[in-house]
Design a protein around this motif. Structure first.
Motif, PDB file in Angstrom:
ATOM      1  N   LEU A  75      46.681  52.692  37.382  1.00 50.06           N
ATOM      2  CA  LEU A  75      45.680  51.867  37.522  1.00 50.06           C
ATOM      3  C   LEU A  75      44.755  52.059  36.281  1.00 50.06           C
ATOM      4  O   LEU A  75      44.255  53.134  35.800  1.00 50.06           O
ATOM      5  N   GLY A  76      44.585  51.102  35.357  1.00 50.27           N
ATOM      6  CA  GLY A  76      43.848  51.061  34.217  1.00 50.27           C
ATOM      7  C   GLY A  76      42.293  50.596  34.414  1.00 50.27           C
ATOM      8  O   GLY A  76      41.774  50.877  35.608  1.00 50.27           O
ATOM      9  N   ASP A  77      41.715  49.852  33.536  1.00 47.72           N
ATOM     10  CA  ASP A  77      40.376  49.302  33.791  1.00 47.72           C
ATOM     11  C   ASP A  77      40.065  48.411  34.938  1.00 47.72           C
ATOM     12  O   ASP A  77      41.025  47.502  35.135  1.00 47.72           O
ATOM     13  N   ARG A  78      38.982  48.365  35.380  1.00 49.00           N
ATOM     14  CA  ARG A  78      38.591  47.524  36.706  1.00 49.00           C
ATOM     15  C   ARG A  78      37.587  46.705  36.157  1.00 49.00           C
ATOM     16  O   ARG A  78      36.460  47.298  35.916  1.00 49.00           O
ATOM     17  N   GLU A  79      37.274  45.297  36.450  1.00 47.19           N
ATOM     18  CA  GLU A  79      36.251  44.476  35.950  1.00 47.19           C
ATOM     19  C   GLU A  79      36.248  43.643  37.120  1.00 47.19           C
ATOM     20  O   GLU A  79      36.984  42.881  37.492  1.00 47.19           O
ATOM     21  N   ALA A  80      34.834  43.456  37.468  1.00 48.98           N
ATOM     22  CA  ALA A  80      34.382  42.450  38.586  1.00 48.98           C
ATOM     23  C   ALA A  80      34.228  41.071  37.975  1.00 48.98           C
ATOM     24  O   ALA A  80      33.408  41.085  36.899  1.00 48.98           O
ATOM     25  N   VAL A  81      34.615  40.204  38.630  1.00 46.23           N
ATOM     26  CA  VAL A  81      34.375  38.890  38.221  1.00 46.23           C
ATOM     27  C   VAL A  81      33.755  37.868  39.213  1.00 46.23           C
ATOM     28  O   VAL A  81      34.122  38.256  40.445  1.00 46.23           O
ATOM     29  N   ASP A  82      32.689  36.789  38.858  1.00 43.24           N
ATOM     30  CA  ASP A  82      32.308  35.916  39.939  1.00 43.24           C
ATOM     31  C   ASP A  82      33.187  34.793  40.047  1.00 43.24           C
ATOM     32  O   ASP A  82      33.589  34.111  39.262  1.00 43.24           O
ATOM     33  N   VAL A 141      41.495  42.015  44.607  1.00 41.14           N
ATOM     34  CA  VAL A 141      42.042  41.665  43.268  1.00 41.14           C
ATOM     35  C   VAL A 141      42.298  40.333  42.889  1.00 41.14           C
ATOM     36  O   VAL A 141      42.716  39.393  43.825  1.00 41.14           O
ATOM     37  N   VAL A 142      41.733  39.781  41.891  1.00 42.78           N
ATOM     38  CA  VAL A 142      42.083  38.531  41.552  1.00 42.78           C
ATOM     39  C   VAL A 142      43.289  38.276  40.505  1.00 42.78           C
ATOM     40  O   VAL A 142      43.985  37.531  40.553  1.00 42.78           O
ATOM     41  N   SER A 143      43.127  39.275  39.619  1.00 39.90           N
ATOM     42  CA  SER A 143      44.310  39.149  38.498  1.00 39.90           C
ATOM     43  C   SER A 143      44.680  40.461  38.040  1.00 39.90           C
ATOM     44  O   SER A 143      44.036  41.452  38.119  1.00 39.90           O
ATOM     45  N   THR A 144      45.707  40.478  37.320  1.00 38.99           N
ATOM     46  CA  THR A 144      46.254  41.710  36.571  1.00 38.99           C
ATOM     47  C   THR A 144      46.549  41.639  34.975  1.00 38.99           C
ATOM     48  O   THR A 144      46.903  40.367  34.792  1.00 38.99           O
ATOM     49  N   ASP A 145      46.520  42.602  34.047  1.00 41.24           N
ATOM     50  CA  ASP A 145      46.896  42.437  32.867  1.00 41.24           C
ATOM     51  C   ASP A 145      47.671  43.843  32.410  1.00 41.24           C
ATOM     52  O   ASP A 145      46.987  44.637  32.408  1.00 41.24           O
ATOM     53  N   PRO A 146      48.714  43.736  32.247  1.00 41.88           N
ATOM     54  CA  PRO A 146      49.773  42.660  32.319  1.00 41.88           C
ATOM     55  C   PRO A 146      49.703  42.190  33.726  1.00 41.88           C
ATOM     56  O   PRO A 146      49.766  42.456  34.663  1.00 41.88           O
ATOM     57  N   GLY A 147      50.356  40.821  33.678  1.00 40.77           N
ATOM     58  CA  GLY A 147      50.769  40.056  34.693  1.00 40.77           C
ATOM     59  C   GLY A 147      51.592  40.485  35.798  1.00 40.77           C
ATOM     60  O   GLY A 147      52.433  41.266  35.298  1.00 40.77           O
ATOM     61  N   ALA A 148      51.504  40.030  36.950  1.00 39.72           N
ATOM     62  CA  ALA A 148      52.437  40.184  38.126  1.00 39.72           C
ATOM     63  C   ALA A 148      53.772  39.864  37.705  1.00 39.72           C
ATOM     64  O   ALA A 148      54.015  38.827  37.076  1.00 39.72           O
ATOM     65  N   THR A 163      41.045  42.633  37.597  1.00 38.47           N
ATOM     66  CA  THR A 163      39.918  42.032  37.672  1.00 38.47           C
ATOM     67  C   THR A 163      39.922  41.987  39.220  1.00 38.47           C
ATOM     68  O   THR A 163      40.995  41.334  39.915  1.00 38.47           O
ATOM     69  N   TYR A 164      38.536  42.068  39.841  1.00 39.91           N
ATOM     70  CA  TYR A 164      38.427  41.796  41.118  1.00 39.91           C
ATOM     71  C   TYR A 164      37.219  41.068  41.623  1.00 39.91           C
ATOM     72  O   TYR A 164      36.238  40.912  40.596  1.00 39.91           O
ATOM     73  N   SER A 165      37.025  40.629  42.675  1.00 37.49           N
ATOM     74  CA  SER A 165      36.171  39.550  43.082  1.00 37.49           C
ATOM     75  C   SER A 165      34.869  40.449  43.334  1.00 37.49           C
ATOM     76  O   SER A 165      34.727  41.510  44.180  1.00 37.49           O
ATOM     77  N   SER A 166      33.625  39.993  42.649  1.00 41.39           N
ATOM     78  CA  SER A 166      32.167  40.637  42.823  1.00 41.39           C
ATOM     79  C   SER A 166      31.719  40.012  44.139  1.00 41.39           C
ATOM     80  O   SER A 166      30.727  40.643  44.745  1.00 41.39           O
ATOM     81  N   GLY A 167      32.087  38.985  44.581  1.00 40.08           N
ATOM     82  CA  GLY A 167      31.734  38.359  45.956  1.00 40.08           C
ATOM     83  C   GLY A 167      30.782  37.392  45.724  1.00 40.08           C
ATOM     84  O   GLY A 167      29.808  36.775  46.619  1.00 40.08           O
ATOM     85  N   LYS A 168      30.524  36.897  44.314  1.00 39.60           N
ATOM     86  CA  LYS A 168      29.604  36.074  43.900  1.00 39.60           C
ATOM     87  C   LYS A 168      30.014  35.047  42.905  1.00 39.60           C
ATOM     88  O   LYS A 168      31.094  35.188  42.486  1.00 39.60           O
ATOM     89  N   VAL A 169      29.458  33.849  42.955  1.00 41.97           N
ATOM     90  CA  VAL A 169      29.822  32.611  41.749  1.00 41.97           C
ATOM     91  C   VAL A 169      28.559  32.356  41.237  1.00 41.97           C
ATOM     92  O   VAL A 169      27.353  32.581  41.602  1.00 41.97           O
TER      93      VAL A 169
END
Length: 674
Positions: free
Chosen positions: A487-494, A503-510, A523-529
């Motif tokens: 598991l590398g870096d984790r980033e929250a996205v709206d 989890v929303v997406s990965t890099d490299p892709g699935a 990247t994972y969901s922050s629960g906000k937009v």
């Protein structure tokens, strides 16, 4: 929902995972210690015998003391009361054992048919380790077979069912041909088949049958149970290499020695059997008794030819002793030779003495020829030994761990036979990770041209990135580790695509191929937009923006105003910015004000003369005089003009010539014609 059966107040009995002739095995859960276990529950027909219950309790206690890595551990035992269909109660014994995740050796054989020599040796060596340990403690297994050997997920070998067969056997110590024989017919020892008292050497025989099947894909004897019993007692086993030609002669000898009918000629214990198997696996000479068993099975000359051994002089000498007295014709090939009793010998006549001399001379000639042949063979053998003495010397094995595989092979090829196998590793590609035998200690001394096995790194290897979308961070980390990734870096996205923390997406892709050990960023969901400013947007534009954000359908209301263009957003709630990704947005849409109708003031009309009457009726009086204008509005201001006649008639006066009507529907005046 069905309540699980509870044994001993702590074991929740689950799914059936195995069934045998004596018992059923269920997966269970130990509620007290919080772990999975396997529970073997004996069949009720065995539980009715009081003597069996006594022996079972005693045996369960002794087996519970076994603690060996190749034996399935026994944790607990007890009895569970059960009601029979007739209403009677019976105590059913059970044993709680270690739950092993893996497959039985029977399942492995059903899939692969047989194993190679090295794998078969490793499996049976582990079984014999377990047997040697139990035999030291006075416990004989009695039912060694593929179904009682587990191969765990990590490759460990585990032997099951220690002690249960012993308890059954003790309860049925006296056997006849009409009684059941404890054990499985394909692997039963001759003494078991005959109903004799068994000991640890019976397990050695069953382990030999197991080894035979692992090497050839079948048991030594095949047929119906009665036929199998007879074959185990009377028929010699086949040589394994006649069924699998790639097997070495030493393996034939080891199997033949383990399957000796007479237990006194068999391997004396499991440890001796295991030591010979290890010698075969490491290409070292096996024990002399094993070679003797093979010689007895297929004949000494065949063994000598197969192993390259030179026959001893005693094998060449086969005639009568030189002091033997022979009678009869001088040619033993055409006349059977018989020994002449001493009391029949005669020295009173010449012919009798002459016959003895001729027979003795023939014997000496044969002996001389035999000695000459033995001498020649001995000289040849000595020259071969002298020539190969240096070749067969024991040499130390150099340490090549950490070097490149090509360099390691060059260092070892001069004196040894080298085999190499590649494994996935984080070590540099091509680097030797381990060697067998090692370079130090007794294992580091090897006969010239002996086998050295090198294990080297093939690099991290390739693996596929799993699809992590929708997983929690913890689940994603476990899935990546199972695939050999990190598991590398984790980033929250709206975003509203996933709930908070998923989890929303990965890099490299699935599903892309990556080297093992690669770090995968998620990247994972922050629960906000991020809600933008919607004011000034049309209602349709605002709805589309909200929908694209993945938010619920908005709440829309209208407000009358002349300060904004009709149909555009004039207000929103919540305000622009970060909001929960499941929040409902309310928007207010501008609505144009309604148009107000204003009536103009009534115009001045000339005062009618008596001879010229005018229509001054109110709107609700319209149409009553002459039937015209029935749809005249009724909410207009009251006219100040005099009312029109309510019922004009031809006799009352002249009919009106014309009526003036305003564009908005109001009647202004009427002119009557005289």
């Amino acid at each position: 929902m069905r309540t699980p059966r509870l044994l001993g107040g702590r074991y929740e009995v689950g799914d059936l995972i195995g069934r045998g002739g004596m018992a059923e095995v269920h997966r269970a859960y130990d509620t007290r210690l919080g772990r999975d276990v396997a529970v073997k529950i004996l069949r009720s027909d065995h539980a009715r015998d009081a003597s069996f219950l006594h022996r079972f309790r005693r045996e369960a206690q002794s087996v519970a003391g076994l603690n060996h890595p190749s034996i399935v551990a026994v944790y607990d035992s007890g009895e569970d009361s059960m009601t029979e269909p007739g209403g009677g109660r019976v105590d059913i014994p059970y044993i709680v054992m270690e739950y092993v995740r893996g497959r039985t050796l029977r399942e492995v054989l059903n899939e692969s048919g047989s194993l190679d020599v090295e794998d078969a040796c490793v499996v049976v060596e582990s079984v014999l380790d377990a047997l040697a340990y139990s035999h030291e403690r006075g416990i004989v297994h009695r039912d060694i077979k593929p179904g009682n050997v587990m191969i765990a997920e990590d490759g460990a070998v585990k032997v099951m069912d220690f002690g249960i067969a012993r308890a059954v056997a003790d309860a049925q110590a006296t056997m006849t041909q009409t009684q059941a024989v404890v054990g499985t017919a394909q692997y039963i020892s001759p003494e078991q088949a005959e109903g004799q008292t068994v000991d640890h050497r019976s397990d050695v025989y069953s382990a030999g049958c197991l080894l035979f099947e692992l090497l050839t894909g079948r048991t030594p004897f095949v047929g119906e149970p009665i036929s199998l019993t007879y074959q185990h007692v009377r028929k010699p086993p086949p040589v394994p290499s006649t069924l699998a030609s790639e097997l070495p002669t030493d393996m034939d000898a080891v199997v033949a020695h383990s399957l000796e009918k007479d237990r006194t000629r068999r391997y004396p214990d499991a440890e001796t059997f295991r030591a010979d198997l290890e010698r075969v696996r490491t290409h070292r000479p096996i024990s002399a008794p094993a070679r003797a068993s093979l010689a007895a099975l297929i004949g000494a000359p065949a063994v000598a030819a197969a192993t390259g051994a030179t026959a001893a002089p005693t094998e060449v000498l086969g005639g009568a002793a030189p002091t033997e007295q022979l009678v009869g014709p001088p040619n033993p090939a055409t006349q059977p030779v018989r020994r002449a009793p001493v009391e029949e010998w005669s020295t009173s006549t010449y012919p009798a003495a002459k016959d003895r001399r001729r027979g003795g001379a023939l014997a000496w000639v044969l002996v001389g020829l035999a000695l000459l042949g033995a001498l020649l063979l001995g000289l040849f053998a000595y020259s071969q030994w002298q020539e190969n003495r240096e070749y067969r010397a024991m040499l130390p094995v150099p340490n090549v761990v950490g070097t490149d595989i090509d360099i390691a092979k060059k260092r070892l090829d001069k004196d040894f036979t080298v085999t190499a196998r590649e494994v996935d590793s984080q070590k540099p590609k091509g680097q030797v990770i381990s060697q067998d035998p090692a370079s130090k200690g007794e294992e580091g001394i090897l006969q010239r041209n002996g086998l050295v096995t090198l294990t080297y790194s093939g690099g991290p290897g390739s693996t596929q990135v799993p699809d992590l979308e929708g997983m929690t961070i913890g689940e994603a980390k476990k899935a990546l580790e199972d695939a050999g990734l990190k598991l590398g870096d984790r980033e929250a996205v709206d975003t509203a695509d996933q709930p908070q923390g998923r989890v929303v997406s990965t890099d490299p892709g699935a599903l892309t191929n990556q080297q093992k050990g690669t770090e995968v960023d998620v990247t994972y969901s922050s629960g906000k937009v991020r809600l933008p400013d919607l004011t000034g947007k049309t209602a349709d534009e605002a709805r589309k923006i909200i929908d694209d954000l993945g938010l619920p359908y908005p709440k829309v209301t209208e407000r009358t105003t002349d300060e904004a263009e009709a149909g555009t957003v004039i207000a929103q709630n919540p305000a622009p910015g970060a909001i929960r990704n499941d929040q409902v947005v309310a928007i207010i849409i501008a609505k144009a004000p309604d148009k107000t109708v204003t009536s103009p003031p009534p115009s001045e009309t000339p005062t009618p003369t008596p001879s010229e009457p005018t229509d001054t009726g109110t709107p609700k009086d319209k149409g009553k005089g002459n039937g015209k204008d029935p749809k005249t509005p009724t909410d207009s201001p009251t006219s100040t003009e005099p009312p029109l006649p309510t019922d004009p008639s031809p006799t009352a006066g002249p009919a009106p010539a014309s009526v003036a009507v305003r564009p908005d529907g109001w009647r202004l005046s009427a002119t009557w014609s005289s």
